[in-house]
Design a protein around this motif. Sequence first.
Motif, PDB file in Angstrom:
ATOM      1  N   ALA B 102       0.968  -1.212   0.108  1.00  0.00           N
ATOM      2  CA  ALA B 102      -0.490  -0.392  -0.192  1.00  0.00           C
ATOM      3  C   ALA B 102       1.112   1.299   0.057  1.00  0.00           C
ATOM      4  N   GLN B 103       0.339   2.135  -0.524  1.00  0.00           N
ATOM      5  CA  GLN B 103       1.407   3.659  -0.635  1.00  0.00           C
ATOM      6  C   GLN B 103       0.609   4.652   0.558  1.00  0.00           C
ATOM      7  N   MET B 104       1.202   4.615   1.149  1.00  0.00           N
ATOM      8  CA  MET B 104       0.722   5.475   2.614  1.00  0.00           C
ATOM      9  C   MET B 104       1.531   7.211   2.120  1.00  0.00           C
ATOM     10  N   VAL B 105       0.796   7.537   3.128  1.00  0.00           N
ATOM     11  CA  VAL B 105       1.643   8.574   3.335  1.00  0.00           C
ATOM     12  C   VAL B 105       1.393   9.619   3.661  1.00  0.00           C
ATOM     13  N   ASP B 106       1.982  10.717   5.148  1.00  0.00           N
ATOM     14  CA  ASP B 106       1.663  10.536   5.851  1.00  0.00           C
ATOM     15  C   ASP B 106       0.817  12.437   6.407  1.00  0.00           C
ATOM     16  N   PRO B 107      -0.187  12.554   6.949  1.00  0.00           N
ATOM     17  CA  PRO B 107      -0.729  13.192   6.998  1.00  0.00           C
ATOM     18  C   PRO B 107      -0.224  14.851   7.129  1.00  0.00           C
ATOM     19  N   ASP B 108       0.366  15.000   7.659  1.00  0.00           N
ATOM     20  CA  ASP B 108       1.327  16.034   8.153  1.00  0.00           C
ATOM     21  C   ASP B 108       2.666  16.167   7.157  1.00  0.00           C
ATOM     22  N   ALA B 109       2.637  15.262   6.097  1.00  0.00           N
ATOM     23  CA  ALA B 109       3.767  15.469   5.162  1.00  0.00           C
ATOM     24  C   ALA B 109       2.862  15.273   4.128  1.00  0.00           C
ATOM     25  N   PRO B 110       2.106  15.934   3.151  1.00  0.00           N
ATOM     26  CA  PRO B 110       2.065  14.901   2.258  1.00  0.00           C
ATOM     27  C   PRO B 110       2.403  14.160   1.179  1.00  0.00           C
ATOM     28  N   GLU B 111       3.707  14.915   1.092  1.00  0.00           N
ATOM     29  CA  GLU B 111       4.703  15.262  -0.187  1.00  0.00           C
ATOM     30  C   GLU B 111       5.120  13.907  -0.278  1.00  0.00           C
ATOM     31  N   ASP B 112       5.693  12.813   1.107  1.00  0.00           N
ATOM     32  CA  ASP B 112       6.263  11.647   0.750  1.00  0.00           C
ATOM     33  C   ASP B 112       5.340  10.600   0.310  1.00  0.00           C
ATOM     34  N   ILE B 113       5.065   9.600  -0.377  1.00  0.00           N
ATOM     35  CA  ILE B 113       4.839   8.906  -0.332  1.00  0.00           C
ATOM     36  C   ILE B 113       5.775   7.406   0.090  1.00  0.00           C
ATOM     37  N   VAL B 114       5.227   5.852   1.038  1.00  0.00           N
ATOM     38  CA  VAL B 114       6.129   4.949   1.904  1.00  0.00           C
ATOM     39  C   VAL B 114       5.136   3.971   1.340  1.00  0.00           C
ATOM     40  N   LYS B 115       5.420   3.537   0.571  1.00  0.00           N
ATOM     41  CA  LYS B 115       5.464   2.266   0.106  1.00  0.00           C
ATOM     42  C   LYS B 115       5.180   0.992   1.344  1.00  0.00           C
ATOM     43  N   VAL B 116       4.338   0.577   2.183  1.00  0.00           N
ATOM     44  CA  VAL B 116       4.187  -0.660   3.542  1.00  0.00           C
ATOM     45  C   VAL B 116       3.174  -1.538   2.768  1.00  0.00           C
ATOM     46  N   ARG B 117       3.798  -2.425   3.599  1.00  0.00           N
ATOM     47  CA  ARG B 117       3.228  -3.949   3.372  1.00  0.00           C
ATOM     48  C   ARG B 117       2.199  -4.330   4.927  1.00  0.00           C
ATOM     49  N   THR B 118       0.859  -4.803   3.164  1.00  0.00           N
ATOM     50  CA  THR B 118      -0.684  -4.489   4.389  1.00  0.00           C
ATOM     51  C   THR B 118      -0.926  -5.186   5.407  1.00  0.00           C
ATOM     52  N   THR B 119       0.778  -6.092   5.327  1.00  0.00           N
ATOM     53  CA  THR B 119       0.615  -7.011   7.208  1.00  0.00           C
ATOM     54  C   THR B 119       0.682  -6.162   8.016  1.00  0.00           C
ATOM     55  N   ASP B 120       1.263  -5.078   7.663  1.00  0.00           N
ATOM     56  CA  ASP B 120       2.034  -4.684   8.830  1.00  0.00           C
ATOM     57  C   ASP B 120       0.678  -2.567   9.170  1.00  0.00           C
ATOM     58  N   ARG B 121       0.005  -2.393   9.096  1.00  0.00           N
ATOM     59  CA  ARG B 121      -1.307  -1.640   9.263  1.00  0.00           C
ATOM     60  C   ARG B 121      -2.526  -2.144   9.469  1.00  0.00           C
ATOM     61  N   GLN B 122      -3.169  -1.470  10.404  1.00  0.00           N
ATOM     62  CA  GLN B 122      -4.025  -1.754  10.674  1.00  0.00           C
ATOM     63  C   GLN B 122      -5.199  -0.819  10.936  1.00  0.00           C
ATOM     64  N   PRO B 123      -6.339  -0.471  10.600  1.00  0.00           N
ATOM     65  CA  PRO B 123      -7.306   0.631  10.297  1.00  0.00           C
ATOM     66  C   PRO B 123      -7.408   1.161  11.518  1.00  0.00           C
ATOM     67  N   VAL B 124      -7.099   2.565  11.604  1.00  0.00           N
ATOM     68  CA  VAL B 124      -8.194   3.480  12.930  1.00  0.00           C
ATOM     69  C   VAL B 124      -9.339   3.510  12.414  1.00  0.00           C
ATOM     70  N   ARG B 125      -9.844   2.810  13.459  1.00  0.00           N
ATOM     71  CA  ARG B 125     -11.933   3.103  13.394  1.00  0.00           C
ATOM     72  C   ARG B 125     -11.730   4.095  14.776  1.00  0.00           C
ATOM     73  N   GLU B 126     -13.291   4.268  14.657  1.00  0.00           N
ATOM     74  CA  GLU B 126     -14.248   4.840  15.883  1.00  0.00           C
ATOM     75  C   GLU B 126     -15.450   4.200  15.713  1.00  0.00           C
ATOM     76  N   ILE B 127     -16.051   4.340  17.123  1.00  0.00           N
ATOM     77  CA  ILE B 127     -17.673   4.195  17.312  1.00  0.00           C
ATOM     78  C   ILE B 127     -18.423   4.620  15.832  1.00  0.00           C
ATOM     79  N   ALA B 128     -19.871   4.699  14.943  1.00  0.00           N
ATOM     80  CA  ALA B 128     -19.857   5.257  14.478  1.00  0.00           C
ATOM     81  C   ALA B 128     -21.803   4.994  13.915  1.00  0.00           C
ATOM     82  N   PHE B 129     -22.378   5.657  14.109  1.00  0.00           N
ATOM     83  CA  PHE B 129     -23.955   4.717  13.864  1.00  0.00           C
ATOM     84  C   PHE B 129     -24.150   4.803  12.249  1.00  0.00           C
ATOM     85  N   ALA B 130     -24.272   4.152  11.970  1.00  0.00           N
ATOM     86  CA  ALA B 130     -24.785   4.054   9.926  1.00  0.00           C
ATOM     87  C   ALA B 130     -26.113   4.921   9.864  1.00  0.00           C
ATOM     88  N   TRP B 131     -26.245   5.615  10.263  1.00  0.00           N
ATOM     89  CA  TRP B 131     -28.201   6.073  10.489  1.00  0.00           C
ATOM     90  C   TRP B 131     -28.474   6.362   8.828  1.00  0.00           C
TER      91      TRP B 131
END
Lengths: 330, 350
Positions: B102-131
């Motif tokens: 996956a090509q990832m980017v740091d939201p604070d430094a949007p210029e540099d794209i980092v390549k990361v394996r998909t196994t090395d990352r976890q989605p960040v989630r929050e509780i959200a109601f799908a109204w």
Amino acid sequence: MPKNMFNTLFSTVYSAIMETVGLLAEPIQRWLGTQRMGYFFVLPNMLIFGVFILFPMLLNFYYAMTGGTQLFPQDRPFVGLSNFERLFTCGDFLNPNTCVEDRFWRAVFNTIVFVVFQVGGMVLLALITALILNRKIVGRGFFRSVFFYPVLLSPVVVALIWKWILQRDGLLNALIVSLGGERTLFLLNSNWATFWAIVVSIWAQMGFYMLILLAGLQAIPKELYEAADIDGANSWQSFQYVTMPLLMPTMLVVLVLSLIRAVQVFDQIFVLTGGGPGTSTFYMVQYIYVTGFSNQIQQFGLASAASVVLGLTLLVFTLIQLRLGRTNAY
Amino acid sequence: MSYIMEFLLARQGRKLPTVGDLLTYLYLLVGTVLMFGPVVWLVLSSFKTQAALVEFPPQLLPYNQISVAVEGYKDPLPLFEVTLEDGSVKRMAQVRRVGIEAQMVDPDAPEDIVKVRTTDRQPVREIAFAWENYTDPLERFNFWTYFRNSVVVTVAATVVTLIINSMAAFALSKYVFAGRDVIFVVIISTLMIPISVILVPVFLVITQVGWNNNLLGVIIPGAATPTGVFLLRQYMLTIPDELLDSARIDGASEWRIYWQIILPLARPALAVLAIFSVMWRWNDFLWPLIVLSRSELFTLQVGLNSFQGELNVQWHYVLAMTVLTLLPVSLVFAMLQQFITSGIATTGMK
């Protein structure tokens, strides 16, 4: 206060309507006389009852003896008992494959299995739950409501709740996988589907019978237990000689009511499994529905004949209840 | 074994062994989970997004992956917790995914794209109601139509049921006229005949009257319920005849006696019948299924069934609509539960 306003509004509208009907009812009373006003009061009910219950009941017998696909009786040829003959033509009654109407016999056998296990399991669970709720416990009212709550849910809602739990990626499979088991397609396996049809309808109806049994238990005078205690009876003995005999009439009511309902099993399971897989949860009422209404060719005569068979079955259970009720009264 | 017996058979007002108490509350706890759990699971699931619903194993609560707006990208990007090569953990947004990389980017430094394996990352989630599960069907489907039909059927049928059955019960309990007992016996003998036994001929009558595909065809046939007549008659028998006689002396007509004396006095029985009628009608399925074939006339139950029977079941909508369908009955129960349970316990009917 809004509640007061509502009351005033309600009573104004209520009186206005009733006074208006009175304009019609009072001349009728002068004509009929006081006692025969009974006819006036019973008339609306009798009209609807006669047209939509009594007349159809009688017509059903005639219908069962006609053929063709027309709805109106005057267009339907009289065929005597051939619909019944068709239902009951079997090479071997224990093997539905040898029957002309194999689906009818599958439905009959499925219904018998369902009735035995559903009623048996449910009455036992209802009795245990009622016995437990009859103990001295904190929050009896709350727990009574908890066990009763599913009774209020509609069959469609019950079916969807369980369909969601039993599906391939559902909660139950998640639990099984987390315990190291394998995912199962519960509603696509004939034995599992039969099992869950029974479990789901026990879940949905148990609370109702629990409540009746609880009322029966609470009607047993406490003095009898005290007397049993004085005589040195242990729990099992006072259950055997006090609770069981005195609960028997209630048990019979529960048994017959649940039998009558189980024979008519349809809506929950129809939504849950559609009668499948194959015909493994295909029951008698669904046979009537499919034969008369949802098949391309609507065989009303055959559906009527099957419903006569179903009606007679229910009649037998009702007579048994009346009979037992009488022997119990003496 | 003897403990189990002891625990089952001990009754109120006795000294209980603690083990028995423990088992009792254990049973009640397990029972509560089994009876309420499925409904709670339905409600929780109904707030999940379509993506969360197909997830296996399912999450307990409705989560949603957080997305962030990153400079230089038009759409918000999904946020992940990434374990970098040096072992540090950083929150990054995904630009695109190619296979296991996956090509990832740091939201604070949007210029540099980092390549990361998909196994090395976890989605960040929050509780959200799908109204939107709730709001979409209200706009896009016939939900309101079904809801309105159900309300019309339930209210109209209950009013008709209360009126005609209380009138009949009044006649059968307070008047002496030829044929009264025959009428009563005939009504009582049909107490156990369910509509499933007379489907075909009732359908014929409905068609003949012209009520096929008409809400009247759902409302009227079940209105003259033998259960209702029986329940109300038994109650009215307990109202003393002297009340009626003194009203007659005061010049009240029979009709006035009915609506000004009998009905108010029979309120408890009428309330029980009203609650039953609402439950029967709101939950009714087989008969509306047969009478109503045009979808704009469907009641909630029939509509819900046709939704779940579609080839591609849209579970996120079906679940939300199921919750809406069970809501009214649940609210009524929450308010009147004492009344309902004691009503059923004393009358023994549903």
